[in-house]
Motif scaffolding. Structure first.
Motif, PDB file in Angstrom:
ATOM      1  N   CYS A  77       6.643   3.607  -4.141  1.00 35.01           N
ATOM      2  CA  CYS A  77       5.645   4.151  -4.908  1.00 35.01           C
ATOM      3  C   CYS A  77       6.119   5.779  -5.435  1.00 35.01           C
ATOM      4  CB  CYS A  77       4.092   4.116  -4.238  1.00 35.01           C
ATOM      5  SG  CYS A  77       4.449   5.053  -2.639  1.00 35.01           S
ATOM      6  N   SER A  87      -5.438  12.622  -7.101  1.00 37.15           N
ATOM      7  CA  SER A  87      -6.337  11.923  -7.902  1.00 37.15           C
ATOM      8  C   SER A  87      -6.381  12.347  -9.235  1.00 37.15           C
ATOM      9  CB  SER A  87      -7.763  12.462  -7.487  1.00 37.15           C
ATOM     10  OG  SER A  87      -7.892  13.944  -7.607  1.00 37.15           O
ATOM     11  N   THR A 117      -4.712   6.510  -1.760  1.00 36.41           N
ATOM     12  CA  THR A 117      -3.913   5.227  -1.766  1.00 36.41           C
ATOM     13  C   THR A 117      -3.853   4.517  -2.912  1.00 36.41           C
ATOM     14  OG1 THR A 117      -4.426   4.881   0.683  1.00 36.41           O
ATOM     15  CG2 THR A 117      -3.437   3.168  -0.389  1.00 36.41           C
ATOM     16  N   VAL A 118      -2.560   3.992  -3.296  1.00 37.24           N
ATOM     17  CA  VAL A 118      -2.721   3.204  -4.389  1.00 37.24           C
ATOM     18  C   VAL A 118      -1.979   1.768  -3.848  1.00 37.24           C
ATOM     19  CG1 VAL A 118      -0.236   3.921  -4.849  1.00 37.24           C
ATOM     20  CG2 VAL A 118      -1.572   2.769  -6.707  1.00 37.24           C
ATOM     21  N   SER A 140       0.816  -1.067  -0.112  1.00 38.73           N
ATOM     22  CA  SER A 140       0.104  -0.048  -0.027  1.00 38.73           C
ATOM     23  C   SER A 140       0.876   1.319  -0.234  1.00 38.73           C
ATOM     24  CB  SER A 140      -0.871   0.040   1.206  1.00 38.73           C
ATOM     25  OG  SER A 140      -1.669  -0.943   1.281  1.00 38.73           O
ATOM     26  N   MET A 181       0.007   7.215 -11.122  1.00 38.79           N
ATOM     27  CA  MET A 181       0.827   6.623  -9.869  1.00 38.79           C
ATOM     28  C   MET A 181       1.566   5.498 -10.138  1.00 38.79           C
ATOM     29  SD  MET A 181      -0.144   8.723  -7.105  1.00 38.79           S
ATOM     30  CE  MET A 181       0.422   7.603  -5.728  1.00 38.79           C
ATOM     31  N   ARG A 184      -6.051   1.740  -7.080  1.00 43.40           N
ATOM     32  CA  ARG A 184      -6.249   2.865  -6.365  1.00 43.40           C
ATOM     33  C   ARG A 184      -7.375   3.202  -5.864  1.00 43.40           C
ATOM     34  NH1 ARG A 184      -3.953   7.423 -10.041  1.00 43.40           N
ATOM     35  NH2 ARG A 184      -4.081   8.679  -8.558  1.00 43.40           N
ATOM     36  N   GLY A 211      -7.975   5.356 -12.858  1.00 45.86           N
ATOM     37  CA  GLY A 211      -7.605   3.988 -12.374  1.00 45.86           C
ATOM     38  C   GLY A 211      -8.098   2.901 -13.491  1.00 45.86           C
ATOM     39  N   HIS A 214      -9.295   6.525  -4.496  1.00 40.17           N
ATOM     40  CA  HIS A 214      -9.267   7.944  -4.508  1.00 40.17           C
ATOM     41  C   HIS A 214      -9.622   8.653  -3.117  1.00 40.17           C
ATOM     42  CE1 HIS A 214      -7.989   8.790  -8.583  1.00 40.17           C
ATOM     43  NE2 HIS A 214      -8.940   7.905  -9.172  1.00 40.17           N
TER      44      HIS A 214
END
Length: 123
Positions: A95, A29, A77-78, A20, A33, A71, A54, A73
């Motif tokens: 990341c 957003s 987090t990705v 994570s 990523m 991910r 995404g 939003h």
């Protein structure tokens, strides 16, 4: 702005881990990523990336079919779901947020790198 990656660990070959990467300080957003990794004595290499929406994902050939990037939003987090892990997947995983134009596989296009989380796969 901070990116905190976690979820790494020691796992046997064939096992799974879920990484994570939580961002704080601003929302990403609207940004691609990505995940990169670096093994000892090797250059940092691209692993996976995900579009702002995404809906589009990109993978290195070495992980295609085994890893999945996603991910969330709402949590900024990705994630990187890693299955069927191999010893050659052992590396420090980072990341990052893509900020500049260019290929999603090129690390110079990224900014705001996280501190990395270690993944070790034993044979």
């Amino acid at each position: 702005v901070q990116l905190q990656a976690f979820g790494g660990g020691l796992v046997q070959a064939g096992g799974s881990l879920r990484l994570s990467c939580a961002a704080s300080g601003r929302t990403f957003s609207s940004n691609v990523m990505g995940w990169f990794r670096q093994a000892p004595g090797k250059e940092r290499e691209f692993v996976a990336a995900i579009s702002a929406s995404g809906g589009i994902t990109y993978y290195a050939d070495s992980v295609k079919g085994r890893f999945a990037i996603s991910r969330e939003h709402a949590k900024n987090t990705v994630y990187l779901q890693m299955n069927s892990l191999k010893p050659e997947d052992t590396a420090l995983y980072y990341c990052a947020v893509k900020k500049y134009s260019g290929s999603v596989q090129a690390s110079p296009g990224y900014d705001y790198w996280g501190q990395g989380t270690q993944v070790t796969v034993s044979s």
